[in-house]
Design a protein around this motif. Sequence first.
Motif, PDB file in Angstrom:
ATOM      1  N   PHE A 177      -5.101   2.493   2.482  1.00 32.22           N
ATOM      2  CA  PHE A 177      -4.012   3.537   1.221  1.00 32.22           C
ATOM      3  C   PHE A 177      -3.981   2.675   0.185  1.00 32.22           C
ATOM      4  CE2 PHE A 177       0.048   5.098   0.254  1.00 32.22           C
ATOM      5  CZ  PHE A 177      -0.307   6.609   1.031  1.00 32.22           C
ATOM      6  N   TYR A 178      -3.747   1.526   0.268  1.00 34.49           N
ATOM      7  CA  TYR A 178      -3.626   0.587  -1.392  1.00 34.49           C
ATOM      8  C   TYR A 178      -4.843   0.530  -2.031  1.00 34.49           C
ATOM      9  CZ  TYR A 178       0.724   1.244   0.387  1.00 34.49           C
ATOM     10  OH  TYR A 178       2.051   1.983   1.506  1.00 34.49           O
ATOM     11  N   SER A 179      -6.142   1.116  -2.233  1.00 33.84           N
ATOM     12  CA  SER A 179      -6.946  -0.075  -2.331  1.00 33.84           C
ATOM     13  C   SER A 179      -7.367   0.715  -3.756  1.00 33.84           C
ATOM     14  CB  SER A 179      -8.302   0.697  -2.245  1.00 33.84           C
ATOM     15  OG  SER A 179      -8.924   2.343  -1.797  1.00 33.84           O
ATOM     16  N   ILE A 180      -6.975   1.890  -4.341  1.00 32.73           N
ATOM     17  CA  ILE A 180      -6.526   2.423  -5.481  1.00 32.73           C
ATOM     18  C   ILE A 180      -5.623   1.394  -7.008  1.00 32.73           C
ATOM     19  CG2 ILE A 180      -6.466   4.901  -5.168  1.00 32.73           C
ATOM     20  CD1 ILE A 180      -3.859   5.895  -5.567  1.00 32.73           C
ATOM     21  N   TYR A 181      -5.088   0.969  -6.721  1.00 34.71           N
ATOM     22  CA  TYR A 181      -4.464   0.059  -7.347  1.00 34.71           C
ATOM     23  C   TYR A 181      -5.249  -1.301  -7.447  1.00 34.71           C
ATOM     24  CZ  TYR A 181       0.364   3.273  -6.310  1.00 34.71           C
ATOM     25  OH  TYR A 181       0.795   3.387  -5.333  1.00 34.71           O
ATOM     26  N   GLU A 182      -6.536  -1.035  -8.034  1.00 33.37           N
ATOM     27  CA  GLU A 182      -7.504  -1.747  -8.185  1.00 33.37           C
ATOM     28  C   GLU A 182      -6.322  -3.035  -9.333  1.00 33.37           C
ATOM     29  OE1 GLU A 182     -10.752   0.614 -10.243  1.00 33.37           O
ATOM     30  OE2 GLU A 182     -10.985   1.034  -8.220  1.00 33.37           O
ATOM     31  N   LYS A 183      -6.278  -2.510 -11.339  1.00 33.30           N
ATOM     32  CA  LYS A 183      -5.189  -3.636 -11.472  1.00 33.30           C
ATOM     33  C   LYS A 183      -4.432  -4.377 -11.211  1.00 33.30           C
ATOM     34  CE  LYS A 183      -3.233  -4.467 -15.600  1.00 33.30           C
ATOM     35  NZ  LYS A 183      -2.221  -5.734 -15.406  1.00 33.30           N
ATOM     36  N   TYR A 184      -4.126  -4.148  -9.361  1.00 35.82           N
ATOM     37  CA  TYR A 184      -2.992  -5.419  -9.088  1.00 35.82           C
ATOM     38  C   TYR A 184      -3.670  -6.136  -8.162  1.00 35.82           C
ATOM     39  CZ  TYR A 184       1.523  -3.168 -10.434  1.00 35.82           C
ATOM     40  OH  TYR A 184       2.993  -3.008 -10.764  1.00 35.82           O
ATOM     41  N   ALA A 195       0.766   3.498   6.733  1.00 32.95           N
ATOM     42  CA  ALA A 195       0.232   3.251   5.282  1.00 32.95           C
ATOM     43  C   ALA A 195       1.296   1.844   4.968  1.00 32.95           C
ATOM     44  CB  ALA A 195       0.327   4.246   4.265  1.00 32.95           C
ATOM     45  N   GLY A 196       2.843   1.795   5.554  1.00 31.42           N
ATOM     46  CA  GLY A 196       3.602   0.612   5.400  1.00 31.42           C
ATOM     47  C   GLY A 196       3.396  -0.324   6.035  1.00 31.42           C
ATOM     48  N   LYS A 197       2.838   0.048   7.544  1.00 31.46           N
ATOM     49  CA  LYS A 197       3.046  -0.927   8.935  1.00 31.46           C
ATOM     50  C   LYS A 197       4.571  -1.689   8.888  1.00 31.46           C
ATOM     51  CE  LYS A 197      -1.593  -1.514   8.274  1.00 31.46           C
ATOM     52  NZ  LYS A 197      -2.020  -0.699   8.110  1.00 31.46           N
ATOM     53  N   VAL A 198       5.106  -0.448   8.636  1.00 28.26           N
ATOM     54  CA  VAL A 198       6.910  -0.835   8.824  1.00 28.26           C
ATOM     55  C   VAL A 198       6.820  -0.650  10.429  1.00 28.26           C
ATOM     56  CG1 VAL A 198       8.882  -0.338   9.098  1.00 28.26           C
ATOM     57  CG2 VAL A 198       7.903  -0.030   6.713  1.00 28.26           C
ATOM     58  N   GLN A 199       7.963  -1.172  11.107  1.00 31.63           N
ATOM     59  CA  GLN A 199       8.101  -1.700  12.468  1.00 31.63           C
ATOM     60  C   GLN A 199       9.125  -0.401  12.938  1.00 31.63           C
ATOM     61  OE1 GLN A 199       6.730  -2.706  15.354  1.00 31.63           O
ATOM     62  NE2 GLN A 199       5.150  -3.632  13.527  1.00 31.63           N
ATOM     63  N   CYS A 200       9.218   0.247  13.418  1.00 30.49           N
ATOM     64  CA  CYS A 200      10.699   0.964  13.747  1.00 30.49           C
ATOM     65  C   CYS A 200      11.703   0.551  14.633  1.00 30.49           C
ATOM     66  CB  CYS A 200      10.188   1.777  15.938  1.00 30.49           C
ATOM     67  SG  CYS A 200       8.651   2.248  15.426  1.00 30.49           S
ATOM     68  N   GLN A 201      11.963  -1.069  14.554  1.00 29.00           N
ATOM     69  CA  GLN A 201      13.292  -1.039  14.618  1.00 29.00           C
ATOM     70  C   GLN A 201      13.124  -1.627  13.791  1.00 29.00           C
ATOM     71  OE1 GLN A 201      10.437  -1.586  16.571  1.00 29.00           O
ATOM     72  NE2 GLN A 201      10.937  -1.788  18.757  1.00 29.00           N
ATOM     73  N   THR A 202      12.871  -1.241  12.431  1.00 32.33           N
ATOM     74  CA  THR A 202      13.433  -1.951  10.992  1.00 32.33           C
ATOM     75  C   THR A 202      14.599  -0.929  10.580  1.00 32.33           C
ATOM     76  OG1 THR A 202      11.192  -2.525  10.570  1.00 32.33           O
ATOM     77  CG2 THR A 202      12.422  -2.778   8.403  1.00 32.33           C
TER      78      THR A 202
END
Lengths: 211, 414
Positions: free
Chosen positions: B377-384, B332-339
């Motif tokens: 994953f974040y589609s529910i945050y309609e207002k944002y 969901a967050g698309k963070v790299q392993c190396q981070t």
Amino acid sequence: MTMKKLFIITALVITGAAIISCNDVQRKPSNVYMPDMAYSRAYETYADHSNLAELGINYTNLPVAGTIARGEEFPFPLTKDALGDTANYFASKQVKSPIDSLSKSEYTETERLYLINCGICHGTKLDGNGPLYKGGEGPYPAKPATLVGDPKYAAMPEGQMFYSVMYGKNLMGSYASQLNRKQRWQIIKYIKLKQAEAKATAAPADATAKN
Amino acid sequence: MISHRSITKTILLSTIVFLSFSFGNIVMAQDGKALFSQNCAACHAIDKKLTGPALLGVQDRWTDQKKLYSWIRNNQAFLKTGDAYANNLYNEYNKTAMNLFPNLTDAEIGAILKYIKEWKPAVAPVAAGGAPAPEGDSTLLFGILTLILAIIAFTLMQVNSNLRKLSDDKEGIHAPEPVPFWKNKAYIAFVTVILFLVGGYYTTKGAIGLGRNKGYQPEQPIYYSHKVHAGINQINCLYCHGGAQDSKHASIPSMNVCMNCHMAINEYKGPKFYTEEGEEVNGTAQIQKLYEYAGYTPGKPWDPSKAKPIEWVKIHNLPDHVYFNHSQHIKAGKVQCQTCHGEITNMDEVKQFADLSMGWCINCHRETKVQFKENGFYSIYEKYHEDLKNGKIDSTKGITVEKIGGTECQKCHY
């Protein structure tokens, strides 16, 4: 008298500094404040499960035979051939893929899975020359199958490919633990699409060459 | 009579061999190497037993070269002739059927055999350098320098006070006997303050460090180099740790994942590597250790049910009162392993890269922008999403993890 004391103090300070500044490899984990809060009291993944039966706890980490996860494809109907037997390998030619096509998002996802799991040997271009083989320079001693460009694999039915991905073939191991059934069928569809694409681009080239 | 017969046989044999060779030479265009890699290399290596036997000296093993040619072209038909050597070979390799090559011409087979005969093992690359030079840690040097300077300053001060006393005596000024430095209150106060500061620093550091393991680098049961696998050989992290995209745990690969490659790769030929203590590690011996765990003998079919698990030592460990989920960050967050895990591709022995403290987590949650676009994953945050469209939220600043509740206590502690 003064000099002697001075000497002792200096020596102490130097040893202290030496001990503090010596940062060796840390091979042991550090201590924790409250071990019962830091280390799980409950059984966790990768905890030692070897003595559960002795403790009278019945636990099996495999799902009941025959159960199918939600959204998962039906199981493959054929079992693995016994050593030296090839009956099921040939029978697998008849097994039909449950997947007809890949949507755009499925295609991107399948391509990602292919590149992670297969591309390392079979190549990002499906030419059987991934980074592990590198035309014989890499560490892998056997040439991986040329998925696009070898008529043998262009003609291979999807069911037989699935058999090889699921149970392994020759030096290739089983990928059943890394990819679920749906992903395996999707990757095979992806390979078939790539083969068709290569054929389509090659055919007009041939036609122009003849003219 | 016997000798006469054997001579004829030799002459016949050599003629055949010679003929086959001259055939291969006439059709110079046949590239034996290309043909070998195209047709044979999937199952045969020249110096190593793979699915099929090692091919070095194959012509010496077949007395009749004609038989060898027909065996290569159609092994199934040749087996039916009842040839003892061929049938033994077939049984020895668990009746693994060799592919048929009806289209290979004599010249092509000749070229392949010539390539095998003239093949020389690749010269092992000269190891670059010896043991890695110990990295200079200048802290100790600076410490000693400071200490020497402090001692010089101290001595000079003593000399100064002594000289002053002498000059005072000469001029007849009566000065009190100087107090020795360990009774001098100014010195005692100074040393106390220094000790307090230094002691306080190390006590605080130690207390904060309790339960933190930055730099933790345990010895593993097998010297497994992430640098060789993920760095040099470019294997994707998710090949072995596929669980990271689907579950809470990054998952330790099961034995069959190791054996996917190591059924064939049974020796290490890459650059030399060393333990952190500077001892050289024999890569091939480490692969042998893997075989012991796997219950595998090279050249024989592997039975995965014989395998015993390798008990790797867990390095990155969060306390039980913290919930962490890999798939949430990776998928969901698309963070790299190396981070969070650092330059794994450069680590022979893996070392904990981040301190995994709460401050470290929170800091990242405050600074990291959530990849809102094209992320179901974040589609529910309609207002944002609307605010981003209207320009109410600066799109360059974006939505941080904090804005969607990433710093709430119960997100991780419950």
